[in-house]
Every structure is written in structure tokens, then in C-alpha cells.
Design a protein around this motif. Structure first.
Motif, PDB file in Angstrom:
ATOM      1  N   ALA A 102      10.607  19.561  75.698  1.00 51.71           N
ATOM      2  CA  ALA A 102      10.058  19.169  76.997  1.00 51.71           C
ATOM      3  C   ALA A 102       9.514  17.741  76.960  1.00 51.71           C
ATOM      4  O   ALA A 102       8.869  17.337  75.994  1.00 51.71           O
ATOM      5  CB  ALA A 102       8.941  20.121  77.419  1.00 51.71           C
ATOM      6  N   ALA A 103       9.789  16.993  78.017  1.00 49.46           N
ATOM      7  CA  ALA A 103       9.264  15.634  78.166  1.00 49.46           C
ATOM      8  C   ALA A 103       8.439  15.550  79.437  1.00 49.46           C
ATOM      9  O   ALA A 103       8.633  16.344  80.368  1.00 49.46           O
ATOM     10  CB  ALA A 103      10.411  14.622  78.216  1.00 49.46           C
ATOM     11  N   GLN A 104       7.521  14.606  79.482  1.00 52.92           N
ATOM     12  CA  GLN A 104       6.591  14.545  80.614  1.00 52.92           C
ATOM     13  C   GLN A 104       6.578  13.171  81.270  1.00 52.92           C
ATOM     14  O   GLN A 104       6.608  12.148  80.609  1.00 52.92           O
ATOM     15  CB  GLN A 104       5.183  14.894  80.114  1.00 52.92           C
ATOM     16  N   LEU A 105       6.534  13.208  82.594  1.00 49.99           N
ATOM     17  CA  LEU A 105       6.267  11.998  83.366  1.00 49.99           C
ATOM     18  C   LEU A 105       4.862  12.111  83.945  1.00 49.99           C
ATOM     19  O   LEU A 105       4.502  13.156  84.493  1.00 49.99           O
ATOM     20  CB  LEU A 105       7.239  11.856  84.536  1.00 49.99           C
ATOM     21  N   THR A 106       4.082  11.033  83.836  1.00 52.25           N
ATOM     22  CA  THR A 106       2.766  10.988  84.471  1.00 52.25           C
ATOM     23  C   THR A 106       2.745   9.781  85.393  1.00 52.25           C
ATOM     24  O   THR A 106       3.028   8.667  84.955  1.00 52.25           O
ATOM     25  CB  THR A 106       1.659  10.859  83.418  1.00 52.25           C
ATOM     26  N   LEU A 107       2.437  10.019  86.651  1.00 56.68           N
ATOM     27  CA  LEU A 107       2.446   8.930  87.630  1.00 56.68           C
ATOM     28  C   LEU A 107       1.126   8.865  88.362  1.00 56.68           C
ATOM     29  O   LEU A 107       0.436   9.881  88.507  1.00 56.68           O
ATOM     30  CB  LEU A 107       3.563   9.126  88.665  1.00 56.68           C
ATOM     31  N   VAL A 127      13.019  10.702  62.954  1.00 56.11           N
ATOM     32  CA  VAL A 127      12.490  11.019  64.276  1.00 56.11           C
ATOM     33  C   VAL A 127      11.851   9.746  64.843  1.00 56.11           C
ATOM     34  O   VAL A 127      11.151   9.035  64.129  1.00 56.11           O
ATOM     35  CB  VAL A 127      11.448  12.145  64.198  1.00 56.11           C
ATOM     36  N   ILE A 128      12.161   9.456  66.089  1.00 57.44           N
ATOM     37  CA  ILE A 128      11.613   8.244  66.732  1.00 57.44           C
ATOM     38  C   ILE A 128      10.893   8.652  68.015  1.00 57.44           C
ATOM     39  O   ILE A 128      11.436   8.515  69.118  1.00 57.44           O
ATOM     40  CB  ILE A 128      12.733   7.222  67.057  1.00 57.44           C
ATOM     41  N   PRO A 129       9.676   9.174  67.866  1.00 62.64           N
ATOM     42  CA  PRO A 129       8.930   9.545  69.084  1.00 62.64           C
ATOM     43  C   PRO A 129       8.795   8.337  69.989  1.00 62.64           C
ATOM     44  O   PRO A 129       8.474   7.243  69.510  1.00 62.64           O
ATOM     45  CB  PRO A 129       7.561   9.965  68.549  1.00 62.64           C
ATOM     46  N   THR A 130       9.052   8.543  71.262  1.00 59.85           N
ATOM     47  CA  THR A 130       9.085   7.394  72.177  1.00 59.85           C
ATOM     48  C   THR A 130       8.276   7.664  73.433  1.00 59.85           C
ATOM     49  O   THR A 130       8.391   8.721  74.055  1.00 59.85           O
ATOM     50  CB  THR A 130      10.540   7.059  72.562  1.00 59.85           C
ATOM     51  N   VAL A 131       7.484   6.676  73.781  1.00 59.80           N
ATOM     52  CA  VAL A 131       6.772   6.682  75.052  1.00 59.80           C
ATOM     53  C   VAL A 131       7.277   5.469  75.820  1.00 59.80           C
ATOM     54  O   VAL A 131       7.645   4.473  75.213  1.00 59.80           O
ATOM     55  CB  VAL A 131       5.242   6.635  74.814  1.00 59.80           C
ATOM     56  N   ALA A 132       7.343   5.585  77.131  1.00 62.80           N
ATOM     57  CA  ALA A 132       7.865   4.464  77.914  1.00 62.80           C
ATOM     58  C   ALA A 132       6.999   4.218  79.136  1.00 62.80           C
ATOM     59  O   ALA A 132       6.524   5.153  79.775  1.00 62.80           O
ATOM     60  CB  ALA A 132       9.299   4.741  78.363  1.00 62.80           C
ATOM     61  N   MET A 151       6.669  10.441  78.315  1.00 63.71           N
ATOM     62  CA  MET A 151       6.482  10.811  76.910  1.00 63.71           C
ATOM     63  C   MET A 151       7.584  11.774  76.514  1.00 63.71           C
ATOM     64  O   MET A 151       7.828  12.765  77.203  1.00 63.71           O
ATOM     65  CB  MET A 151       5.137  11.504  76.710  1.00 63.71           C
ATOM     66  N   ASP A 152       8.191  11.522  75.354  1.00 68.78           N
ATOM     67  CA  ASP A 152       9.240  12.444  74.916  1.00 68.78           C
ATOM     68  C   ASP A 152       8.628  13.660  74.204  1.00 68.78           C
ATOM     69  O   ASP A 152       7.397  13.764  74.078  1.00 68.78           O
ATOM     70  CB  ASP A 152      10.291  11.703  74.083  1.00 68.78           C
ATOM     71  N   ALA A 153       9.503  14.559  73.745  1.00 68.83           N
ATOM     72  CA  ALA A 153       9.031  15.855  73.243  1.00 68.83           C
ATOM     73  C   ALA A 153       8.127  15.705  72.024  1.00 68.83           C
ATOM     74  O   ALA A 153       7.083  16.372  71.925  1.00 68.83           O
ATOM     75  CB  ALA A 153      10.234  16.745  72.908  1.00 68.83           C
ATOM     76  N   THR A 154       8.508  14.820  71.106  1.00 72.06           N
ATOM     77  CA  THR A 154       7.712  14.676  69.885  1.00 72.06           C
ATOM     78  C   THR A 154       6.327  14.120  70.198  1.00 72.06           C
ATOM     79  O   THR A 154       5.319  14.580  69.661  1.00 72.06           O
ATOM     80  CB  THR A 154       8.437  13.760  68.881  1.00 72.06           C
ATOM     81  N   CYS A 155       6.301  13.144  71.068  1.00 74.03           N
ATOM     82  CA  CYS A 155       5.012  12.577  71.487  1.00 74.03           C
ATOM     83  C   CYS A 155       4.143  13.637  72.139  1.00 74.03           C
ATOM     84  O   CYS A 155       2.952  13.785  71.828  1.00 74.03           O
ATOM     85  CB  CYS A 155       5.222  11.457  72.500  1.00 74.03           C
TER      86      CYS A 155
END
Lengths: 462, 462
Positions: free
Chosen positions: B275-280, B363-368, B254-258
Motif C-alpha cells: 500500500a502507498a499513501q498520498l497526503t494532500l 530496496v529503495i524506499p521512496t517519498v515524493a 509515500m511508497d509501501a516501504t516508507c
């Protein structure tokens, strides 16, 4: 247009890639099924580039000449057999590994690379090309894709369709299409990549493929060999392994005739009469626990079980299974069949095979990928080659095979699990598909190949 | 023929399954993409049986009326939106689980069963329906098949195409075809099952499916959450996990905006700027070892890492990711995009997104789904509904989306990883396929649907 004129056009465009050596033409008539076309093709074109393939197809379209795509000729349904008036288009020399991307778990290859050679090259990167037909050391990736080949590991690691992300396809008229994608996911338009996999040369010529790789599985495999008093109890035990929720990497079953023939070939002790064998391998982090659970289950079901964590001993045990095809050749001429049934139906399918053996007074040695329900009944017969040098399958054998196919369909199964339809099963295709679906599939081939020059007389034979 | 006459024929054949309640017709105009057809369909047919579907299609063919198949309406590309003069054919009430076979690892279902409901029913048998779109609790298996949907677990457990053995398909003229097989392997004829998966209602109506199940993975999942100073470092870290050969079950970015929007929605502490987050999540027998290896790698790459073996805490960490769509809705109207790139190209794709944000001042909030390279950039905008009650995507947003698609294609990616083409991406389809392939695919749809009544104006729009 005469064959000579077609050859002349091919030579002008492709020079020494056009092979008309009689020995080459004879080889192109046949595959490993034992079946051969009635006479030889007009030429073998040994393509080295995509452009070679496109040139060949343009000439074929212009001259109305049929084209039979061919890899290493290891097929078992006659799908790559080329006959009179046809061009055999060999992709075998297009064997480059174009790209290996360990970070993306993909490889881009030409169709002529051998499955085993590709896997050996990938091993240096810790990568694995999982689709493993028994022929992997002598069969090509392109042939694997064309037939939708399977192998020993499919229940756990999937079939070739699960391992191909994209194919480059030359159409009948010579145009090149790039189908599929390089990404794990991709749903842009129709999935023509999957449509091409298993299409046996009827939709176009596969000139490249983007493959989805796996990491090599860490740790040693554990091998379990279990001898049962008869084939039905072995089949029931294999179905019980699946039903118990244990997933071996390999689970192979050999019936008594197969086992005896292999033991004789390898100079091993004669096995007990009627004895059948299951050979299993487990892999990955739970390999030892799974092997133990399987051994317990097989013993409870009357198996005499040996377990080994030693790779050398494991390979020795598996060698018995791998020697199946050479052992069959010692018995006579064989027609290798390829029905597949739901795993729970394996014991019933063996009952059907026993019934057909009794009804026809023949022996049908059978080996099965018991992990996925795919059986290879071998119809063994004695026959002399006819005037054209072809060993014809006797009518009674076809009648017995016909009963076998119908029995498999009744049990919820399919005509061919991994060998394809080719020439040998085309007459049963409509029985499984139904007339409406057969006709629809035929029309789809016409979208790719309006003039019907791609592998005519195979798969869809009206 | 007038709409009224078509409705009269439908009513005569199907009675109370024909719904013309204005509220029902309004619902059938739209899906979850936010996009809607300009006006309402002439009727919603709520099929309860295969025969209902066949009757509907026969009337549609006879009267030349377009038909839009529809499940739960959770699509994100407008593929199931039904408009003026069309019949919306709802499969939602055909929701029976017909057969579950733990011994063969298959289930036979009707198309309207919810993915989550099916999986809950299978859990009682220790079985698992792995395809898991984020919408799984509200989306149907039929919709999953029609769009070729993906989800969070695809890198490790495959996409829906890997999990369907056969489909029953009603053609445009009402004939029923049974495609595919019940066996692990099967290569009889062309693989029309795969062709139907992801065909978005253009080839026929899926009225049944034979699904390939997995055993539930034993043991607890381990969850890793890692905060990085910016999205690029998070993307690079996720690519490094794949390149290191560790296979998490889930790896979400998840990017910062998300992240900020979700934290606000859930009443959590404001995260650090940028700040961006990885969840595994890791699962299976090696879950603990893999989680530890991943945590070490992420820390080396500058992540602030938390690991948990507690399922409740894991679910809490994953809830942040799952709250993404509701959080986006708090920001404005969104156009959710769906590009997919090779995993190594993830950092470069995030650079492209940042470039497009700057170029367009948006702004293009992005989740991947970072494990498989599938990104969902959200174009957020403010817009009032027009006279027809539709919120139109502003032209500048489409221009920015156009740049995004082209950037993804240049990086070896694809237009849509899992949502499909529908109406929203049809104008870019030929850019990815090329004109020759686009035309070939179009011709294939005409084999199934000669009159062009199946979901016209979707996917293939000339």
C-alpha cells in the motif's frame, strides 16, 4: 572586413534570410523608445531555425561583426537598436509553439512567438501565460525574456523570471547550450536561465524557452475605478491597499496629466483638475469580497469609487489605462522612464516627481503599476529630428531624468523595473550596481562572449 | 602556509570567534547526508558580523586557504562539509532579523536565522516566509539560499528563488557586494541574486538577504489522506490531480516501504502490503471545494480516502509524512536522493525505481513531493564506519544511484530538485549540463573567485 564581405558570407550561408532592403535596415535602427541608432545595420538576418542563428553567430565571430538580437522591436530602452557595422539578428520568424503540456503546466516555444498569440493558443487548454507586458499583443516571448519584462499583474502573478524554467542559448561562437530544466524544481549547477533573463542580448541569443504556465483563473474579474483629488492621495491609497493585505490582480495609477490626455483621446468628459485615478481588478474565488474590501478602503481615503462585476464594463474602465501610450503621443515626443520603488515609498516618489517638475519647469505625466511600485514617468518634449532623422532627448530632460533616478535609488528603488537598461540607462548602471559589481557583471558577459560581439554599446558601456 | 599560521592570523583578527575545539571541528566535517570529509578543518570561524566574514576572506585570500561556508549543517549533499586545510566559516550566529516591512512585504535578515524562527516572527505581522524545506525548524535561511532549497509547498507557492529579492555577498577577496533590489520588479543589469541562489558556496559568502514575503493564507487547511493498493496507482492519481487543474498546497506520496517504516516508528497499525499513501492539503478560499474535488478524483482512481477540515487531525495525518526521515534511520544507513521529473512522468519514474530495485536486489524506499515531481529515493544499506569514522556508500549503491540519475534525465528530469550537487552528485553534473555548459559555469565561478578558494572540491570537480 568590409560590410560587403560580411553580407556576402551571410548570403552564402543563409540565402534569402539575409535582408538588406533599406526599409528593413531603417526599421532595425529603432525600437518603441523613440531612440534610434545613428545609422543603419549592415543586414537584418531573419532566422527561421536554430541552425540559422548558429550560422550567423559563427560568421559574426569569424569576421568580428557585432550582433544585435531583435524580436518585435517593442523595447523601450533601445536595447535592440542596431547600427553601423552590426548584424540585426531577427528572431521574429521563429514563432512556433513547439509543445504544450497541460499535465505538466509547461510549454516549449520559439522566441519569436507573440506573448498574446501564445496566450490565446494556451487558452484552448485552459492554460495561461501570465507575464503580461502592456505590449503583449505586439511583443515576443523572446523579447520578454531578454528584457526581463514585467507588466500589470506582477505583484500577484510574478514577473517573467518566475515563469521560465529553461532557455536554449546560442553563444557568440555559435555553440548551443540548453539551460535550465522542465521540472518545477531543479538546482543542478548555477541558475544560468535566470542569468539570461534580462541580460538584453549580451550573453547569447535565446532560441527557445521552456515556460512555466498557470491554469486560467476561474470566475470573472471585478473592476474598481476610484478618482482621487490628487496624485498623492491616490498613491497613498494604493499603498494602503497593499498594507491592508488585500492582493488585487491589477492596481494601476494615473496622474492628472495622463488622465486628462486619455480622456481627450477617447472623447470622454474632462476630468476634474488635478484628479488622479486608481484602477484595480480582483480575480479568483475571493474576487467579490476583495473588491468590496478595496472599495470600502478607497472610499475611506477620499476616493470616488465605482465597482463592476461586469467584464465588459471592467474592460471599458481598464481601457482608460491601456490608452496611456497613445495618449502620450498626442502630447509630444516622450521619454518613458521606468523606476521602481518599494510600495510604501510611492507617495514619496510622487512628491519627488512634483519637485522635479517644478525645478525644471516641465510636466512629467506619470502612470504607475501601483501594486508593485513601478512608475513610468513620461518626459514630454518638443524636438525636431536631426540630420540623421533622430529625435534627440534634450539635455535638460536628461538632467531631470538623472534627478529622478537618484531619487528612486535613495528611496530604496531601482533604475528600471521592467524596460531594461539598453542604451538609454547605461550611463546610470554603475550608480546603482556600484563599480565592483558593474565590473564583475562585465566580466561575466566576457565569459559568454570573449570577443565582445554581443550587443556592444548596450547595458555595459565603459 | 601552515594551518597553524593561518589559525594564528585568524585569531589575531577575530579573537574568540575562531573555534578550534576538536568537537567543533568534527561537527564541521559533516552534514545530514551521512557523508563527511576525510578529516577535520583547521578552524571554525563563528562570524557575528559582515566585517568578521570580510576579515576571514581577506586572510583566506592572503594565505590561499579554502573556505567552506556553513549554516546549520542540515544539507543533504555534503556541500558544507569542511576538511583538511580548510576554514569552516559558520554564519549560524549571524541570525538577526534586521527589518520587517509588512507594508512592502519584505524582510531583511542575516543568513543564520532559522527558517522556522523567521516564519514564527513574521506570523505576528500576518506575514509568511513560504520556502519550507522539511528541515525548516533546524535549517537556516542562508543555507536555504545557498542550496536553492525547495520543500513541500513549491508547486503552489514557489521555490526559494521566487522569494528572494536581493543578497549581500562577500567575495573571495573580502569585498562586499549588494546584489538585487528591494522592489517587486527590478532588471538593472544581470540577475546575480538568482545566480547566487543555489550556488552552494562557490561564488561568495551570503551575509544578508532581502526576502519577498507573502501574507499568511487565511482560513483552515483541509487535509486529504488516500491509501492506494500500490505506488504506481498512487503516482498516477497524483499526476491526475495536477492534470485536472486542481492546485493543492501540499501533495506528498509515500511508497509501501516508507509507509510501513513510519507506521512501525509511530506504533501505528501495520498497513496493507504494497500500500502507498498520498497526503494532500488544500488552503485558501477554495480549500473545501478543492478538497472535495480531489477526494472524488482519488476515489475514482481506487484510493481509500479520508478528508479532514480539522487542523489537529490534519497535522496528525501529515505527521506520517513528516516522520519519514527518522523512520528511514531505523532501517539502516541511507543515501537520500533527490531527482525531479515532469509531473506526468512520476508513474514512469516509479517503474524505473522498481526496475532498479530488482536489478540490484536492493530496496529503495521512496517519498515524493508529487505536486512538483520531486522524488527522494532512499538507498538503505548496512555499513560499518571506516578507520576515519566515515560510513562509505558501497559501490553497488552508487551504481544503482547512477542508473536512477540517468533514468530521471531520460524522462526529462534533473539530478537534484532541491538538495544541491555538493560532493555527492558532482560526478554526474556534466552528464546533465553537457561539457560546454559545465565549463562555462566553471568559468563564471572563477570570475567571483579567481584563486578557487571558495568551497573547492564541491559541485564543479574536474
Amino acid at each position: 572586413m568590409s560590410d560587403g564581405e560580411v553580407v556576402a558570407q551571410l548570403r552564402e550561408a543563409l540565402g534569402d534570410r539575409v535582408d538588406t532592403d533599406p526599409a528593413s535596415l531603417q526599421i532595425a535602427r529603432a525600437d518603441k523608445s523613440g531612440h534610434a541608432a545613428a545609422s543603419a545595420p549592415l543586414a537584418v538576418v531573419r532566422a527561421r531555425t536554430v541552425e540559422d542563428v548558429q550560422q550567423t553567430m559563427r560568421i559574426a565571430t569569424r569576421t568580428g561583426t557585432p550582433v544585435v538580437a531583435r524580436g518585435a522591436g517593442t523595447g523601450l530602452a533601445g536595447g535592440a537598436n542596431a547600427g553601423a557595422g552590426e548584424i540585426a539578428l531577427s528572431l521574429r520568424e521563429m514563432d512556433r509553439i513547439v509543445e504544450v503540456r497541460p499535465d505538466d503546466l509547461i510549454a516549449v516555444v520559439e522566441p519569436g512567438v507573440l506573448n498574446g498569440a501564445l496566450d490565446a493558443a494556451l487558452a484552448e487548454h485552459g492554460l495561461w501565460w501570465a507575464p503580461d507586458p502592456a505590449s503583449r499583443d505586439i511583443s515576443t516571448v523572446g523579447g520578454n525574456i531578454a528584457t526581463g519584462a514585467g507588466g500589470l499583474l506582477c505583484a500577484k502573478y510574478g514577473v517573467v523570471r518566475d515563469a521560465v524554467l529553461g532557455v536554449d542559448l546560442v553563444l557568440a561562437d555559435g555553440r548551443l547550450l540548453r539551460l535550465g530544466h522542465r521540472t518545477v524544481k531543479g538546482v543542478t549547477g548555477l541558475d544560468l536561465t535566470s542569468l539570461v533573463i534580462g541580460s538584453e542580448g549580451t550573453l547569447g541569443i535565446v532560441v527557445g524557452a521552456t515556460l512555466k504556465l498557470r491554469r486560467r483563473v476561474p470566475g470573472d474579474v471585478h473592476t474598481i475605478a476610484a478618482v482621487f483629488p490628487d496624485v498623492r492621495s491616490a498613491a497613498a491609497a494604493s499603498a494602503a491597499v497593499t498594507a491592508a493585505g488585500i492582493q488585487p490582480a491589477i492596481m494601476e495609477l494615473m496622474d492628472a496629466t495622463c488622465l486628462a490626455a486619455v480622456h481627450a483621446l477617447l472623447g470622454m468628459e474632462v476630468p476634474p483638475a488635478r484628479a488622479a485615478q486608481l484602477t484595480l481588478q480582483t480575480d479568483g474565488p475571493a474576487a467579490a469580497d476583495e473588491a468590496e474590501a478595496i472599495a470600502t478602503l478607497l472610499r475611506e481615503r477620499g476616493g470616488e469609487v465605482a465597482v463592476s462585476a461586469d467584464p465588459v464594463e471592467g474592460e471599458r474602465l481598464l481601457r482608460i489605462r491601456r490608452s496611456m501610450h497613445p495618449a502620450m503621443e498626442t502630447l509630444g515626443t516622450t521619454l518613458i522612464e521606468d523606476v521602481s520603488v518599494p510600495r510604501s515609498a510611492l507617495p514619496a516618489m510622487f512628491d519627488e516627481i512634483a519637485r522635479i517638475e517644478r525645478a525644471y519647469g516641465i510636466v512629467i505625466p506619470t502612470v504607475a503599476h501601483a501594486g508593485d511600485g513601478n512608475l513610468h514617468p513620461n518626459f514630454v518634449f518638443d524636438a525636431e529630428p536631426n540630420a540623421a532623422g533622430i529625435v534627440e532627448v534634450p539635455p535638460t530632460v536628461w538632467e531631470a531624468a538623472d534627478e529622478l533616478f537618484r531619487a528612486a535609488l535613495k528611496l530604496g528603488g531601482t533604475l528600471t523595473g521592467e524596460h531594461g537598461v539598453g542604451v538609454l540607462k547605461s550611463r546610470w548602471l554603475a550608480d546603482e550596481l556600484g563599480d565592483d559589481q558593474w565590473e564583475l557583471q562585465r566580466q561575466i558577459t566576457r565569459v559568454f562572449d570573449p570577443a565582445g560581439i554581443l550587443n556592444p554599446g548596450k547595458v555595459f558601456v565603459a
